[in-house]
Write an enzyme that holds these catalytic residues in place. Structure first.
Site, PDB file in Angstrom:
ATOM      1  N   HIS A 182       0.379   3.399  -5.265  1.00  0.00           N
ATOM      2  CA  HIS A 182       1.065   2.295  -5.934  1.00  0.00           C
ATOM      3  C   HIS A 182       2.177   1.727  -5.063  1.00  0.00           C
ATOM      4  O   HIS A 182       2.384   0.503  -5.000  1.00  0.00           O
ATOM      5  CB  HIS A 182       1.622   2.789  -7.267  1.00  0.00           C
ATOM      6  CG  HIS A 182       2.436   1.784  -8.001  1.00  0.00           C
ATOM      7  ND1 HIS A 182       3.778   1.935  -8.248  1.00  0.00           N
ATOM      8  CD2 HIS A 182       2.096   0.586  -8.549  1.00  0.00           C
ATOM      9  CE1 HIS A 182       4.220   0.891  -8.909  1.00  0.00           C
ATOM     10  NE2 HIS A 182       3.234   0.063  -9.112  1.00  0.00           N
ATOM     11  N   GLU A 215       0.670  -0.477  -2.507  1.00  0.00           N
ATOM     12  CA  GLU A 215       0.282  -1.754  -3.123  1.00  0.00           C
ATOM     13  C   GLU A 215       1.448  -2.746  -3.092  1.00  0.00           C
ATOM     14  O   GLU A 215       1.275  -3.923  -2.756  1.00  0.00           O
ATOM     15  CB  GLU A 215      -0.170  -1.508  -4.559  1.00  0.00           C
ATOM     16  CG  GLU A 215      -0.444  -2.769  -5.366  1.00  0.00           C
ATOM     17  CD  GLU A 215       0.043  -2.666  -6.800  1.00  0.00           C
ATOM     18  OE1 GLU A 215       0.829  -3.531  -7.245  1.00  0.00           O
ATOM     19  OE2 GLU A 215      -0.359  -1.705  -7.480  1.00  0.00           O
ATOM     20  N   HIS A 216       2.644  -2.273  -3.431  1.00  0.00           N
ATOM     21  CA  HIS A 216       3.830  -3.132  -3.359  1.00  0.00           C
ATOM     22  C   HIS A 216       4.087  -3.603  -1.932  1.00  0.00           C
ATOM     23  O   HIS A 216       4.414  -4.769  -1.699  1.00  0.00           O
ATOM     24  CB  HIS A 216       5.058  -2.368  -3.863  1.00  0.00           C
ATOM     25  CG  HIS A 216       5.198  -2.344  -5.350  1.00  0.00           C
ATOM     26  ND1 HIS A 216       6.242  -2.947  -6.011  1.00  0.00           N
ATOM     27  CD2 HIS A 216       4.411  -1.806  -6.318  1.00  0.00           C
ATOM     28  CE1 HIS A 216       6.108  -2.772  -7.316  1.00  0.00           C
ATOM     29  NE2 HIS A 216       5.005  -2.073  -7.529  1.00  0.00           N
ATOM     30  N   GLU A 269      10.745   0.329 -11.806  1.00  0.00           N
ATOM     31  CA  GLU A 269       9.537   0.095 -12.616  1.00  0.00           C
ATOM     32  C   GLU A 269       9.206   1.341 -13.428  1.00  0.00           C
ATOM     33  O   GLU A 269       8.861   1.251 -14.614  1.00  0.00           O
ATOM     34  CB  GLU A 269       8.371  -0.266 -11.697  1.00  0.00           C
ATOM     35  CG  GLU A 269       7.095  -0.616 -12.423  1.00  0.00           C
ATOM     36  CD  GLU A 269       5.975  -1.004 -11.469  1.00  0.00           C
ATOM     37  OE1 GLU A 269       4.802  -0.866 -11.872  1.00  0.00           O
ATOM     38  OE2 GLU A 269       6.264  -1.417 -10.334  1.00  0.00           O
TER      39      GLU A 269
END
Length: 446
Positions: free
Chosen positions: A68, A71-72, A148
């Site tokens: 993840h 991905e950012h 997040e």
């Protein structure tokens, strides 16, 4: 206003979905990249998606959340793009873009006018092997990911409870680790971690391109060969080799207390088989079991028995997440009315399930659910991104195009007897985790 004749509406709902489906074309580039084109000419729009066959379940131990996090970081600079340039360009051209990470895949997409397909394809291709990170990117984006997690998990009791349930469900398999990562490990992710993961898993031979909407397969092939076909295959990519889940021999139980909880409830998850290529019948029966048992807040078996007949439940439901590379879960939940203990709610839930297995499936209810599923498949043809998701998520979860296209008819073939057989198979307490979610400590009889 003119209305379609009832006979026409009925014929659409009962017609085979295969007769109404859009045209699907697939091919493979010389570098190993799979390409799927889903033609849907209802509007001059395309959805361009690149799916990588790697997700959170493929992360190295101690580096949870790296899929993840990467991905950012792919929204930073590449050999050809400045940081943020891809999203800004898509926005200026009237489109939208985003990305997502799951246990089995990572995806990047743009939705844009069909005459801008080459524009987004050229930019996405630059991210496949041209990522250029600088140390300043790491701290900033790591803080974004941690925030997040704070918003989605730490500040949400249900999410924290779900993490604990999932961790208890899997004894050995990495599905027990959250996609966003454990917080203490997220703090320690480095640029080397991100680049190593990128170098290991990103490349055309580990990716699937899905283009859905107003797209011509021959044109997509020409553009794909021009922009993706020139990228050499990544020699570091290997077949996924995940650890296996051992036999589960004993139920696990947990109690989660948080003063922010609105309503106490009991949740149980069972280890369940996933949709397998060429053998989706059991998963189809489990899918319809979830619908019959708890798919509706008014007409499902649990709603009828617990909310309306016994009137000791505020909400009861069941759900099954069948699309998964490895074993998944079947879930049931009961939220009791005030004054009913969680022990009583659990007992009522078990009794309702036992009665359902004994009584069997109401044929009229099953027929209605099948018609609703058929109608939803037809309406889904108007959602271009949904079509792209259907093929991308299915292919990266181990299914074939044939499996994906056969699924609606396999669902329609499920019988009441199949559903009861699936219920007897999946409701095995040795493979279950039972969790009590409550606002404050109270006496709990284990």
């Amino acid at each position: 206003m003119r209305f379609a004749p009832l006979a026409l509406i009925t014929s659409l709902i009962v017609a085979p979905v295969s007769a109404l489906a859009t045209e699907v074309t697939s091919f493979e580039l010389d570098n190993g990249m799979e390409v799927v084109v889903v033609e849907n000419r209802r509007a001059p729009v395309v959805v361009h998606m690149v799916w990588y066959k790697v997700g959170a379940a493929d992360e190295p131990k101690g580096r949870s959340g790296i899929a993840h996090f990467l991905e950012h970081l792919l929204f930073k600079a590449t050999d050809e793009l400045e940081a943020g340039e891809l999203s800004e360009t898509v926005n200026r051209n009237g489109g939208s873009d985003n990305a997502f990470t799951a246990q089995d895949y990572t995806g990047y997409f743009q939705r844009i006018a069909s005459d801008r397909l080459e524009l987004v394809m050229s930019m996405e291709a630059s991210r496949m092997d041209g990522l250029r990170l600088v140390p300043e990117d790491i701290g900033t984006e790591r803080d974004v990911v941690i925030e997040e997690r704070n918003q989605r998990v730490e500040n949400t009791p249900n999410a924290l409870f779900g993490e604990q349930m999932r961790a208890a469900q899997y004894l050995n398999h990495p599905y027990g680790t959250p996609v966003i990562g454990w917080k203490h490990e997220a703090h320690s992710l480095t640029m080397e971690d991100a680049l190593d993961f990128y170098a290991q898993h990103y490349g055309p031979n580990n990716a699937i391109l899905v283009v859905a909407g107003d797209a011509d397969p021959d044109e997509v092939k020409r553009l794909a060969e021009k922009h993706y076909g020139v990228i050499p295959p990544n020699p570091s990519v290997v077949e996924r080799d995940r650890v296996k889940e051992p036999p589960q021999l004993s139920e696990r139980r947990l109690v989660f207390v948080d003063p922010r909880v609105g309503n106490n409830f009991v949740n149980r998850t069972y280890l369940a088989p996933e949709r397998d290529p060429g053998a989706q019948e059991e998963a189809a029966a489990l899918t319809l079991l979830a619908e019959v048992l708890g798919g509706s807040s008014t007409t499902s078996v649990l709603a009828q028995k617990l909310q309306f007949e016994a009137q000791n439940s505020i909400y009861a439901s069941a759900w099954y997440s069948g699309q998964s590379l490895d074993d998944t879960t079947f879930n049931v939940v009961n939220v009791p009315v005030p004054g009913v203990s969680l022990e009583e709610a659990e007992a009522a839930l078990d009794q309702a399930i036992a009665e359902f297995i004994e009584e069997g499936v109401d044929p009229e209810k099953l027929d209605r659910i099948k018609r609703q599923i058929r109608a939803s498949e037809i309406y889904a043809l108007d959602n271009v991104r949904g079509l792209a998701n259907r093929y991308g998520s299915g292919l990266t979860s181990g299914l074939t195009i044939e499996d994906i296209e056969a699924w609606p008819d396999i669902l329609q073939a499920v019988t009441g007897e199949d559903i009861i057989a699936a219920a007897k198979m999946v409701f095995d307490r040795r493979k279950a985790v039972t969790g009590y979610m409550m606002q404050s400590e109270e006496e709990v009889t284990q």
